[in-house]
Design an enzyme around this catalytic site. Structure first.
Site, PDB file in Angstrom:
ATOM      1  N   ASP A 123      -4.689   4.720   0.100  1.00  0.00           N
ATOM      2  CA  ASP A 123      -5.041   5.258  -1.039  1.00  0.00           C
ATOM      3  C   ASP A 123      -4.478   6.619  -1.589  1.00  0.00           C
ATOM      4  O   ASP A 123      -3.821   6.970  -0.679  1.00  0.00           O
ATOM      5  CB  ASP A 123      -6.569   4.977  -1.002  1.00  0.00           C
ATOM      6  CG  ASP A 123      -6.918   4.702  -2.471  1.00  0.00           C
ATOM      7  OD1 ASP A 123      -6.540   4.494  -3.508  1.00  0.00           O
ATOM      8  OD2 ASP A 123      -8.026   4.365  -2.838  1.00  0.00           O
ATOM      9  N   ASP A 147      -9.255  -1.895  -9.325  1.00  0.00           N
ATOM     10  CA  ASP A 147     -10.983  -1.232  -8.844  1.00  0.00           C
ATOM     11  C   ASP A 147     -11.593  -1.911  -9.825  1.00  0.00           C
ATOM     12  O   ASP A 147     -12.676  -2.565  -8.996  1.00  0.00           O
ATOM     13  CB  ASP A 147     -10.796  -0.112  -9.062  1.00  0.00           C
ATOM     14  CG  ASP A 147     -10.645   0.670  -7.984  1.00  0.00           C
ATOM     15  OD1 ASP A 147     -10.461   0.185  -7.300  1.00  0.00           O
ATOM     16  OD2 ASP A 147     -10.722   2.133  -8.218  1.00  0.00           O
TER      17      ASP A 147
HETATM   18  C1  DGJ Z   1      -9.564   4.098  -4.737  1.00  0.00           C
HETATM   19  C2  DGJ Z   1     -10.017   2.195  -4.371  1.00  0.00           C
HETATM   20  O1  DGJ Z   1      -9.646   1.058  -5.093  1.00  0.00           O
HETATM   21  C3  DGJ Z   1     -11.073   2.096  -4.203  1.00  0.00           C
HETATM   22  O2  DGJ Z   1     -11.093   0.627  -3.405  1.00  0.00           O
HETATM   23  C4  DGJ Z   1     -12.292   2.611  -3.002  1.00  0.00           C
HETATM   24  O3  DGJ Z   1     -10.388   2.326  -2.066  1.00  0.00           O
HETATM   25  C5  DGJ Z   1     -12.009   3.730  -3.677  1.00  0.00           C
HETATM   26  N1  DGJ Z   1     -10.459   4.399  -4.318  1.00  0.00           N
HETATM   27  C6  DGJ Z   1     -12.748   4.835  -2.175  1.00  0.00           C
HETATM   28  O4  DGJ Z   1     -12.158   5.818  -2.712  1.00  0.00           O
END
Ligand code: DGJ
Length: 732
Positions: free
Chosen positions: A463, A533
């Site tokens: 991430d 997300d």
């Molecule tokens: C952002 C990501 O897009 C989410 O899927 C998740 O992993 C969060 N970060 C976790 O902090």
């Protein structure tokens, strides 16, 4: 075959002018023609469908020749591919052709065309790579000099293409919001400059994407018309320019965004630009997408030909509460549903600064003893017992100031000299300065130590949740501040090269707060990306449709999440949520404990259904049938196996008014002369399709599609979220 023989064989077929070297850069169905005479400008002659030798010879009469890599300084002051200030202060370049060569390596051919400045010892090598199995040209430039002192590169595009003016339309993606990635926009190109750019620093698709399509025959069509599509394979800030002045062309340039990155090039140093990848299709935007998907699976996506596992990801289900019993319960449920992998997301790490909220812990990549008293190993063991693969979340380029790592190495972060620090997520998150070799070692070490301690980890979600907000490097790059962004991405590539060299089989997912970093500069290292997300299935219809223009379904993570949705609050029925996830790399992202038994049973059947079409979805050819962006009330797409014996068709209602009629969707992409049995997957409990099990001719389906019942009661019961998934299989 030696390099020389290839050169003669390939180039002798093109005879545009007697004195010029006429260079053909060819893919199976397309070609780019350049023409160079010693000491003269290198000319672009043609880019399009593969030509016969006779047509190539005739081009001399019809094609205007234009500079193949325009340089700043000597002619009219329009947009240029390259601009440099020589060591004596002269700001001009005059590049002339000085030779070319071709080499072959397996199915790949690399053509290098050398340009030299007339006066200064300054060289640009234009490099083109093609493959025998893909209609994409990869282009980049290698810039060097042997002047007495450094030369300042003020502009250095990866590539330039002149596109003949006419009724040319541009399709682009964005501006993207986190939660609204790949928003498709299209417009006719008129005079002046169009610029699409990014300055984020590390998440370069957080704004728009460097992906563009040019429809050359008027408004974009899905299955017809000529299209040129291009993307910059780079993880850092980019700039796409399309300049339309009075001459015959739209001038298209793509490369690193030089606005915050002028580059001081030392004598003998070679500056290699990122790759610009482009394709040409006469089958509309759909054909261009299929070209990109095939190229990506074979050449620019990690493990592009491997089928991806279905999985459960913990994030939307439990957030940071990654306690061992919770993880085990989720694994029990994942196995029960028939999923193949479990991914423990954010929250599992940190000791002195445990990751109990987003302001702490990043950097301390060892298990939090409160949450995981028996370590990660206990979870990988448990996953193995359950028949699941195990995945883990990391954000290794980042650090929270509340972490042991930051306390030990406060000088490892990106921070402009003499400026107060601006933090990102959690108000304590900073970006580690990957321009520093010791930071590169650290980031590689995060992966290496996790893998050494837990060899059963099969998957990592990588991430990246903060932009560079302090444009400078306080602790390195003294006197070379504008190099920060370039050195950051060089550092990242070095780390990823090391990761891939040591862990070639590891599955790695690319994520940046959703799809904030989707580019082919990184995807060669990564198996796929977290598309957004936003897991609201209704909005995912749009997001995934937009993503499909350049990225194949095998790379596109699509998860079933809870309702109402966390991002939008929308209440979408489980069937629709599943049907949307089935059109990508399907996963689940919820707490299965909260599902009803009925929903679990539905999901279990649907996961089995997905496995039956997974190969077609992940490896087949995509045909987009109805765009949700056209607002006709429906969206539809299908995947077809290369031999056209199998297909998977997806249909989604995107608008619901009582009495609304939904036009039938022709099933483009099938073979006219084949017969197909249709099988509805994940059927709606109260209205399965009446045609289930019937056999239809491909020609009939291409012309007429399949009937979707205009049944108000069915749609009303789903709150207007009707959807269908149909598998088609050839009957001999
Ligand atoms: C952002 C990501 O897009 C989410 O899927 C998740 O992993 C969060 N970060 C976790 O902090």
């Amino acid at each position: 075959m030696t390099t020389r023989t290839i050169f003669t064989t390939i180039l002798s077929a093109v005879a545009l002018t007697a004195t010029a070297d006429n260079l053909r850069i060819a893919t199976p169905n397309t070609e780019l023609l350049l023409s160079g005479e010693q000491g003269r400008q290198l000319n672009f002659v043609y880019y399009g469908h593969r030509l016969s030798t006779a047509d190539e010879q005739a081009l001399e009469a019809v094609e205007t020749k234009t500079d193949a890599y325009p340089a700043y300084g000597m002619f009219e002051l329009t947009e240029r591919a390259i601009a440099a200030t020589h060591c004596d202060g002269n700001q001009t370049l005059r590049l002339t052709y000085s030779g070319s060569s071709q080499t072959q390596d397996g199915g790949a051919t690399t053509t290098i065309v050398t340009l030299r400045d007339e006066y200064y010892p300054f060289t640009v090598k234009l490099c083109y790579k093609t493959y025998t199995d893909a209609d994409v040209i990869e282009q980049w430039a290698e810039i060097s000099h042997t002047e007495k002192k450094a030369v300042l590169l003020r502009q250095y595009a990866s590539g330039y293409l002149p596109i003949l003016r006419g009724n040319v339309w541009l399709t682009q993606f964005g501006p993207n919001e986190n939660n609204d990635e790949f928003d498709l926009a299209t417009e006719r190109l008129i005079g002046g400059m169009r610029v699409i750019k990014n300055l984020d620093g590390i998440r370069n698709t957080r704004t728009c994407n460097p992906d563009v399509m040019f429809s050359l025959d008027g408004e974009p069509q899905e299955n017809s018309g000529r299209v040129i599509a291009a993307t910059l394979c780079y993880s850092g800030p980019y700039k796409v320019r399309i300049d339309t002045e009075k001459d015959s062309y739209h001038h298209f340039f793509s490369g690193i965004n030089e606005e915050n990155a002028t580059y001081t090039l030392q004598p003998k140093e070679i500056f290699r630009t990122p790759v610009l990848a482009y394709t040409y299709s006469t089958e509309g935007q759909g054909g261009a997408s299929r070209n990109f998907h095939r190229w990506a699976r074979s050449h620019s996506l990690a493990h592009g030909h491997q089928l991806r596992n279905t999985l459960l990801n913990s994030w939307e289900g439990v957030g940071l509460d990654t306690y061992e019993p919770v993880m085990k319960q989720m694994m029990d449920d994942a196995a029960g549903l028939g999923l193949e992998q479990f991914v423990m997301d954010d929250g599992w790490f940190g000791n002195a600064c445990p990751r109990n909220d987003t302001s702490t812990g990043l950097g301390d990549w060892y298990p939090n003893p409160q949450k995981l008293p028996s370590g990660v190993g206990a979870l990988t063991d448990y996953a193995r017992q359950k028949g699941l693969k195990f995945g883990i979340w990391i954000e290794p380029e980042m650090v929270n100031t509340q972490s042991e790592l930051y306390r030990a190495h406060p000088d490892w972060i990106v921070k402009a000299p003499h400026r107060e620090m601006i933090y990102g997520r959690g108000h304590t998150q900073a970006v580690l300065d990957l321009s520093k070799p010791e930071v590169q070692d650290h980031v590689f070490g995060v992966v290496d130590r996790l893998m050494t301690d837990n060899p059963d980890i099969a998957y990592m979600k990588w991430d990246c949740n903060t932009a560079i907000q302090n444009q400078g490097s306080e602790y390195s790059l003294a006197g070379r501040q504008p190099h920060l962004y370039i050195e950051y991405h060089r550092g990242l590539a070095k780390v990823l090269d090391r990761v891939r060299a040591k862990y070639p089989d590891l599955t790695i997912q690319l994520c940046a707060g959703g799809g904030g970093r989707v580019n082919y500069g990184l995807l060669k290292y990564f198996d796929g990306f977290w598309t957004s997300d936003n897991t609201d299935a209704y909005q995912r219809v749009f997001i995934q449709y937009g993503a499909s223009y350049f990225y194949p379904a095998v790379a596109m993570a699509a998860h079933v999440s809870a309702a109402p949705n966390g991002s939008t609050g929308r209440q979408v029925p489980l069937k629709y949520r599943i049907d949307v996830a089935m059109s990508g790399r399907m996963g689940f992202e919820l707490q299965p404990k909260h599902m009803t038994d009925e929903d679990k049973a539905t999901s279990r059947r649907a996961i089995a259904d997905y496995k039956s079409i997974r190969e077609v979805v992940q490896q087949g050819d995509l045909y987009r049938l109805v765009s949700p962006f056209k607002a006709t009330g429906q969206a539809s797409l299908m995947y077809v196996s290369p031999d056209k014996s199998r297909a998977a068709w997806f249909w989604y209602m995107t608008e619901f008014r009582r009495g609304q009629h939904y036009a039938r969707v022709p099933l483009t992409g099938l073979a006219r002369d084949k017969r197909y049995r249709v099988r509805e997957l994940n059927p709606s409990a109260n209205a399965p399709l009446a045609i289930d099990g019937q056999v239809f001719g491909g020609g009939y389906l291409i012309d007429n599609g399949l009937p979707i019942p205009d049944n108000f009661r069915v749609y009303q019961s789903a709150g207007g979220f009707a959807s269908r998934v149909v598998a088609l299989e050839e009957v001999k």
